[in-house]
Motif scaffolding. Sequence first.
Motif, short mmCIF file in Angstrom:
data_model
loop_
_atom_site.label_atom_id
_atom_site.label_comp_id
_atom_site.label_asym_id
_atom_site.label_seq_id
_atom_site.Cartn_x
_atom_site.Cartn_y
_atom_site.Cartn_z
N ARG A 71 34.94 38.41 47.02
CA ARG A 71 34.89 38.25 45.57
C ARG A 71 33.52 38.67 45.02
O ARG A 71 33.14 38.29 43.92
N ILE A 105 48.81 38.20 43.14
CA ILE A 105 50.03 37.40 43.11
C ILE A 105 50.20 36.72 41.75
O ILE A 105 51.27 36.24 41.43
N ASP A 106 49.12 36.71 40.93
CA ASP A 106 49.18 36.01 39.64
C ASP A 106 49.94 36.80 38.57
O ASP A 106 50.34 36.23 37.56
N MET A 147 50.35 28.60 42.75
CA MET A 147 49.15 29.33 42.30
C MET A 147 49.43 30.12 41.02
O MET A 147 50.54 30.10 40.50
N GLY A 148 48.43 30.82 40.56
CA GLY A 148 48.62 31.64 39.34
C GLY A 148 47.37 31.70 38.48
O GLY A 148 47.37 32.34 37.43
N HIS A 149 46.33 30.98 38.89
CA HIS A 149 45.08 30.92 38.13
C HIS A 149 45.39 30.44 36.72
O HIS A 149 46.02 29.39 36.59
N ARG A 180 50.10 33.71 49.51
CA ARG A 180 49.44 35.02 49.56
C ARG A 180 49.56 35.68 50.92
O ARG A 180 49.23 36.85 51.07
O1 F6P Z 1 44.08 35.36 42.17
C1 F6P Z 1 44.85 34.98 43.23
C2 F6P Z 1 44.63 33.53 43.55
O2 F6P Z 1 45.44 33.22 44.66
C3 F6P Z 1 44.88 32.56 42.40
O3 F6P Z 1 46.24 32.30 42.20
C4 F6P Z 1 44.09 31.37 42.84
O4 F6P Z 1 43.68 30.61 41.73
C5 F6P Z 1 42.91 31.98 43.54
O5 F6P Z 1 43.29 33.29 43.92
C6 F6P Z 1 42.45 31.24 44.76
O6 F6P Z 1 41.31 31.85 45.23
P1 F6P Z 1 40.62 31.60 46.65
O7 F6P Z 1 41.52 32.17 47.68
O8 F6P Z 1 39.34 32.32 46.55
O9 F6P Z 1 40.50 30.13 46.77
#
Ligand code: F6P
Length: 373
Positions: A74, A134-135, A177-179, A300
């Motif tokens: 990221r 995936i969002d 999930m989905g942010h 994911r």
């Molecule tokens: O953007 C994809 C996602 O899986 C979101 O749905 C979720 O909020 C985020 O990434 C989780 O991120 P990480 O894997 O960095 O915890």
Amino acid sequence: MVKHIGILTAGGDSPGLNAAIRGLGKAAIDGYGMRVIGYKDGFRGLMENRFIRLDGFSLSGILTVGGTILGTSRDKPHKMTVGNKILDMTDVIVENYYKNHLDVLVCLGGGGTAKNAYRLAQKGLNVITLPKTIDNDVAMTDITFGFDTALGIATEAIDRLHSTAHSHHRILVVEIMGHNAGWLALGSGLAGGADVILIPEIPYDIGKIAQAICRRSKSGKHFSIVAVSEGAMSVENAALLDHAQKRRKNASNEEESKSAQDEIKEIMAKQVNHSMEIARNLEKLCKLEARVTILGHLQRGGAPSAADRILATRLGTACASLVEKEVFGVMIASDGDNIKPVPLEEVVGKIKLVPLDHQWVESARLVGTCFGD
Ligand code: F6P
């Protein structure tokens, strides 16, 4: 002149990334005689000039494989942790782009990746992005690859929770999930027949959810499935957040801005474990046992669905054709049955949320789903 492509994958991994790398790589190498390298671990690998050459051999056998053979991170070019400092590494990235004689950098990622790629375009680099997440929340494209696979996984989870909810007469809360977007919870909730769907776009009132569940109980259905998007918020928290965000936007000095930011952090901290809180409250209000399942990264992982393999391959191969035509500074979007390049400035800074009158919402309401509003 042989064209040189650099590829990277950034942000959260997503099923279909390898299918897209393969589609782009094979079309570029076999179709157009280009050379392709892949940077490791997103923008960090580009900054550290860590890459592998992609050829017929390395691109073989990856179509069905989950994750990304390149690795991801990221990291952002302009805010990268180096040692114990956070530095702007854009100049180093620009230098590495030229050092490897790239004609284009292709970034596979979501909205954040598009923003970072756009910043590099503003520094004069040729960039193209492919929308993955995936969002499904990337603006200006019908769909992102990864979404269909995650939708299938979340739907199967809801299907499986149904039989145990039914057998134990329980409320089963499932966090999806989905942010900040509700696509995944809405889609899987609709496909899996969830009785309640909570999404960030529709703040919920716990009392109304309890009423819906009690109505089901009275009609003889002593179990309920509640599909909760990780970003869903109660009416109270949504109002507090809105207020704090406005305060931050209108802050006239550092101190005001910091205090608004602290308030936002506090509200977001309450969001952690909110599915647990929903379950606890529903237990009390409905006098039924409740359990929570957080699907997390299961959504994911693993092989991409057929639809994601096709979409990623279409986007990847279209990308090679656009590189050949020297169309740069674009995201390659899915537009119905077609693929089209969209200028990056039309993509960045936007997010595709669920419209309140979206047909999925209307259909769910018509089959009796409660949205908590
Ligand atoms: O953007 C994809 C996602 O899986 C979101 O749905 C979720 O909020 C985020 O990434 C989780 O991120 P990480 O894997 O960095 O915890």
